[in-house]
Design an enzyme around this catalytic site. Sequence first.
Site, PDB file in Angstrom:
ATOM      1  N   ARG A 175      11.642  -6.542   5.511  1.00  0.00           N
ATOM      2  CA  ARG A 175      11.473  -5.222   5.278  1.00  0.00           C
ATOM      3  C   ARG A 175      12.269  -4.087   5.988  1.00  0.00           C
ATOM      4  NH1 ARG A 175       5.594  -2.587   4.944  1.00  0.00           N
ATOM      5  NH2 ARG A 175       5.248  -2.584   7.286  1.00  0.00           N
ATOM      6  N   ARG A 224      -9.634   0.688   9.101  1.00  0.00           N
ATOM      7  CA  ARG A 224      -9.122  -0.425   9.196  1.00  0.00           C
ATOM      8  C   ARG A 224     -10.013  -1.073  10.322  1.00  0.00           C
ATOM      9  NH1 ARG A 224      -3.160   0.664   9.143  1.00  0.00           N
ATOM     10  NH2 ARG A 224      -1.779  -1.276   9.685  1.00  0.00           N
ATOM     11  N   ARG A 252      11.591  -1.716  11.305  1.00  0.00           N
ATOM     12  CA  ARG A 252      10.596  -1.323  12.193  1.00  0.00           C
ATOM     13  C   ARG A 252      10.204  -1.813  13.499  1.00  0.00           C
ATOM     14  NH1 ARG A 252       5.672   0.791   8.570  1.00  0.00           N
ATOM     15  NH2 ARG A 252       4.800  -0.571  10.063  1.00  0.00           N
ATOM     16  N   LYS A 256       0.797  -1.451   0.034  1.00  0.00           N
ATOM     17  CA  LYS A 256       0.027   0.060   0.139  1.00  0.00           C
ATOM     18  C   LYS A 256       0.921   1.438   0.159  1.00  0.00           C
ATOM     19  CE  LYS A 256      -2.337  -0.668   3.861  1.00  0.00           C
ATOM     20  NZ  LYS A 256      -1.909  -1.730   4.387  1.00  0.00           N
ATOM     21  N   ARG A 282      -0.376  -8.507  13.820  1.00  0.00           N
ATOM     22  CA  ARG A 282      -0.643  -7.375  12.857  1.00  0.00           C
ATOM     23  C   ARG A 282      -1.734  -8.013  11.888  1.00  0.00           C
ATOM     24  NH1 ARG A 282       4.253  -4.845  10.618  1.00  0.00           N
ATOM     25  NH2 ARG A 282       3.135  -3.567   9.502  1.00  0.00           N
TER      26      ARG A 282
HETATM   27  P1  AMP Z   1       0.998   0.755   9.329  1.00  0.00           P
HETATM   28  O1  AMP Z   1       2.121   1.676   9.188  1.00  0.00           O
HETATM   29  O2  AMP Z   1      -0.092   1.248   8.405  1.00  0.00           O
HETATM   30  O3  AMP Z   1       1.215  -0.543   9.186  1.00  0.00           O
HETATM   31  O4  AMP Z   1       0.190   1.228  11.008  1.00  0.00           O
HETATM   32  C1  AMP Z   1       1.027   0.601  11.928  1.00  0.00           C
HETATM   33  C2  AMP Z   1       0.277   0.487  13.118  1.00  0.00           C
HETATM   34  O5  AMP Z   1      -0.276   1.830  13.581  1.00  0.00           O
HETATM   35  C3  AMP Z   1      -0.598  -0.445  13.040  1.00  0.00           C
HETATM   36  O6  AMP Z   1      -0.341  -1.946  13.480  1.00  0.00           O
HETATM   37  C4  AMP Z   1      -1.765   0.114  14.239  1.00  0.00           C
HETATM   38  O7  AMP Z   1      -1.308  -0.336  15.609  1.00  0.00           O
HETATM   39  C5  AMP Z   1      -1.697   1.584  14.090  1.00  0.00           C
HETATM   40  N1  AMP Z   1      -2.637   1.895  13.065  1.00  0.00           N
HETATM   41  C6  AMP Z   1      -2.315   2.630  11.731  1.00  0.00           C
HETATM   42  N2  AMP Z   1      -3.566   2.936  11.167  1.00  0.00           N
HETATM   43  C7  AMP Z   1      -4.481   2.716  12.041  1.00  0.00           C
HETATM   44  C8  AMP Z   1      -5.785   2.749  11.693  1.00  0.00           C
HETATM   45  N3  AMP Z   1      -6.525   3.167  10.772  1.00  0.00           N
HETATM   46  N4  AMP Z   1      -6.637   2.107  12.923  1.00  0.00           N
HETATM   47  C9  AMP Z   1      -6.188   1.805  14.110  1.00  0.00           C
HETATM   48  N5  AMP Z   1      -4.504   1.613  14.195  1.00  0.00           N
HETATM   49  C10 AMP Z   1      -3.871   2.039  13.249  1.00  0.00           C
END
Ligand code: AMP
Length: 223
Positions: free
Chosen positions: A126, A88, A159, A14, A170
């Site tokens: 990653r 999400r 990360r 994404k 996740r």
């Molecule tokens: P990402 O970088 O999109 O993989 O997001 C990393 C982490 O941020 C996720 O595992 C969640 O803990 C939090 N997070 C990001 N976007 C959301 C969302 N829309 N709703 C809830 N938690 C989020």
Amino acid sequence: MKPIVLFGSPGSGKGTQAKMLTECLGIPHISTGDMLRDRIRHGEHLEKVEATMHSGALVSDDVVNAMVRERLSLADAARGFVLDGYPRTQPQAEHLCAWLDGRGKREVVIHLAVDYNIIIARLTGRRQCPHCGTLYNVASHPPRVDGLCDLDGEKLVIREDDSEPVIRERLDAYERQTRPVLEYYRTAGRRVIEVDASDHPPEMVFQEIRQAMEADDRSKDRR
Ligand code: AMP
């Protein structure tokens, strides 16, 4: 106005596709993960949010919805935006639909479908530049110099939430809370474009997205 929702599991590409789309369309890339990490870095969030993110679980809908609402109201989002990692959960999707409906706008949801084993390989390999955020993968997209960012020479990092137990959590959160959002959009009769993003290089996936969006625009014109 072009509101685009890039939908897919962690590791589906994404972030990469969002960057390509925003450069091509001249609209902002809105990643809730990046926004949350940014706020934590600036000490704006409670420890609870940071702990939730590090565990791989989802941050509360209230926190994320308020943050997105604020971001979508900024002037640069008036012509459209690419949402990456939001919505999400179903309450987040309902919140976004209500926000767009209130402005007479309709989103297009692009679902990047990727095989589970490919997701695991991508997430464990990653690496990210802590300075500019560019993503690499040791297997499929390595930097020119091992361990260093091509753009600014910064040392690449893994990360914290890319460690194996957190990756599992996740993906679990995705299956339980996020995948059902697709059904929500479909049942509500909203547009969902399916793109097979399993095996192809990012440029090819990008072409598929553009072609699917153009075909969708043409069929919308005929309706
Ligand atoms: P990402 O970088 O999109 O993989 O997001 C990393 C982490 O941020 C996720 O595992 C969640 O803990 C939090 N997070 C990001 N976007 C959301 C969302 N829309 N709703 C809830 N938690 C989020």
